[in-house]
Design an enzyme around this catalytic site. Structure first.
Site, short mmCIF file in Angstrom:
data_model
loop_
_atom_site.label_atom_id
_atom_site.label_comp_id
_atom_site.label_asym_id
_atom_site.label_seq_id
_atom_site.Cartn_x
_atom_site.Cartn_y
_atom_site.Cartn_z
CD GLU A 123 -3.04 0.80 0.16
OE1 GLU A 123 -2.96 1.56 -0.82
OE2 GLU A 123 -3.91 -0.07 0.28
CD GLU A 184 16.22 11.66 -2.12
OE1 GLU A 184 17.40 11.31 -1.98
OE2 GLU A 184 15.24 10.98 -1.77
CE LYS A 199 5.65 7.41 -5.30
NZ LYS A 199 5.72 8.82 -4.87
#
Ligand code: NAP
Length: 424
Positions: A123, A184, A199
């Site tokens: 999930e 980042e 994703k």
């Protein structure tokens, strides 16, 4: 005396692992028996952490016979892939937040888990704290979902929102985001759209019940978006967002991509700002559903990981075939659609010499390439140059690319500064 608690092993005690560790403390039917990290000497943001739990050898977790569930929270493809396979071979169920691994090796891992009668739940791997997989597989199971539009990367959404609000350049906002910890040091994975592409690969696979291959996902990042584009989009009633989209047609062709889009302000996604994520699912019979919330972060992501752990915990010992609904039970591949065969609406920003007949030449190039214009505006004439903003009707990507070649080779026009697809 042996206790009856479900034994958990955690691999990775970074942002997500720490949130998972802390959240699991309040469940007294669960015992964390081992945690693997890379550097045992690193100071951890956890009070009274029992040093005896920590190892720097993750194979001690996957080979520990007492552990029933392994939470893989290190990221990357290796050693995560081998660790998960080893854990499954050793009879353990898996919970992971690893989007890259699932996008690249999901098929092999799910098949391996099924062959060993174990589950892999993930999930947290799609949109951090937003529940998506469980709702799609359970409460939305009666739907034929054929369209997804989503904001799946908080870093890029933060950058685009800041560029919009502050009228600032991509470079300046990126620097600020890095200082604040929202981006980042090497931002490539986020700003070039890889993270969102991982994703949407898995999300579309689950929603369409057909496998999408990561290699077939078209991807463009946000690095070329200019403050001028933000301003023009706003004036025309749009916001620029990095959209992960997937569409499945009746014949099983899947058009899956990640790229910036002009999103009409009438759509929910246009108003999803900063690090928030959102996913709009369209299908029958539900119509359109949008889920939004925190797409990353220690506790939101832990919420999803812990939810998966508890789903497994609640079934262990009660059945020989755990969570049938949550298993991966589709084996058919979707037929990929190449971006050059798609039809889109486009926003173009063209820089031209301020000479007679330029608009006419753009019009002719459009006609020659089967492109109809929805609007064309000439603005901000500076010295001998003009900025021309164009919105097209729906047209074919390959025609648009030919149009751009024509325009870029026209001596009266200096160049096409921006090409951004427009959500219809
Ligand atoms: N951060 C989020 O908000 C978020 C949201 C959704 C999904 N995810 C996913 O969750 C996973 C973890 O992300 P994160 O942000 O928590 O990463 P992170 O902060 O960089 O933490 C990674 C952890 O893994 C450990 N580690 C790395 N390689 C290892 C190895 N070979 N053996 C043992 N331990 C190892 C590190 O150990 P040391 O601490 O000793 O360096 C660290 O504790 C990734 O797949 C990421 O994509 C993250």
């Amino acid at each position: 005396m042996e206790n009856n608690k479900i034994k958990i092993g955690i691999i990775g005690l970074g942002t997500v692992g720490t949130g998972v560790f802390k959240t699991l403390q309040s469940f007294d039917n669960i015992e964390i028996v081992k945690i693997a990290v890379r550097n045992k000497n690193k100071k951890r943001n956890i009070e009274n952490l029992d040093e005896n739990l920590i190892t720097d050898n993750p194979y001690e977790v996957v080979n520990d016979p007492s552990i029933q569930i392994v939470a893989e929270l290190i990221g990357g493809t290796e050693p995560a892939f081998d660790l998960i396979k080893t854990a499954i071979s050793n009879g353990k169920h898996i919970v992971t937040a690893n989007k890259e691994l699932l996008a690249k090796h999901g098929e092999e891992l799910f098949n391996f888990a099924e062959a060993n009668n174990k589950v892999i739940l993930y999930e947290a791997a799609i949109a951090g704290g937003i529940p998506l997989i469980m709702p799609i597989k359970t409460i939305l199971a009666g739907n034929k979902i054929n369209k997804i539009k989503a904001i799946l990367n908080g870093t890029t959404n933060y950058i685009l929102t800041k560029m919009d609000v502050q009228n600032a350049s991509y470079e300046d906002v990126l620097k600020e985001a890095q200082q604040l910890g929202y981006a980042e040091t090497d931002p490539t994975g986020d700003v070039e759209g890889y993270d969102a592409a991982y994703k949407i690969t898995t999300l579309a696979t689950i929603a369409f019940k057909k496998r999408i291959k990561f290699a077939n996902v078209y991807r463009e990042g946000i690095t070329k978006i200019r403050p001028e584009d933000m301003k023009a989009a706003n004036e025309m009633g749009y916001k620029i967002k990095l959209i992960a989209s997937a569409e499945l047609d009746e014949a099983g062709n899947a058009d899956v991509r990640v790229h910036p889009m002009l999103v009409p302000k009438s759509k929910t996604l246009a108003h999803i700002d900063y690090v928030t994520n959102a996913v709009t699912l369209s299908g029958h019979p539900v119509g359109e559903v949008t889920l939004s919330g925190p797409g990353a972060g220690e506790f939101p992501t832990a919420s999803s990981v812990v939810g998966d752990i508890l789903a497994i915990v609640s079934e262990i010992g009660k059945t020989d075939y755990l969570l049938p609904m949550m298993r991966c039970n589709h084996h058919e591949n979707a037929t990929p659609v190449n971006i050059s065969d798609t039809k889109n609406k486009y926003y173009l920003s063209i820089c031209s010499k301020n000479s007679l007949g330029v608009i006419g030449r753009i019009g002719q190039a459009c006609e020659a390439n089967n492109i109809s214009l929805a609007s064309i505006v000439q603005k901000e004439v500076e010295g001998s140059y003009a900025d021309i903003t164009v919105i097209t009707e729906l047209c074919r990507e390959q025609d648009m690319q030919k149009f751009i070649d024509t325009i870029n080779n026209d001596a009266a026009i200096t160049k096409v500064n921006s090409l951004i697809r427009v959500q219809v």
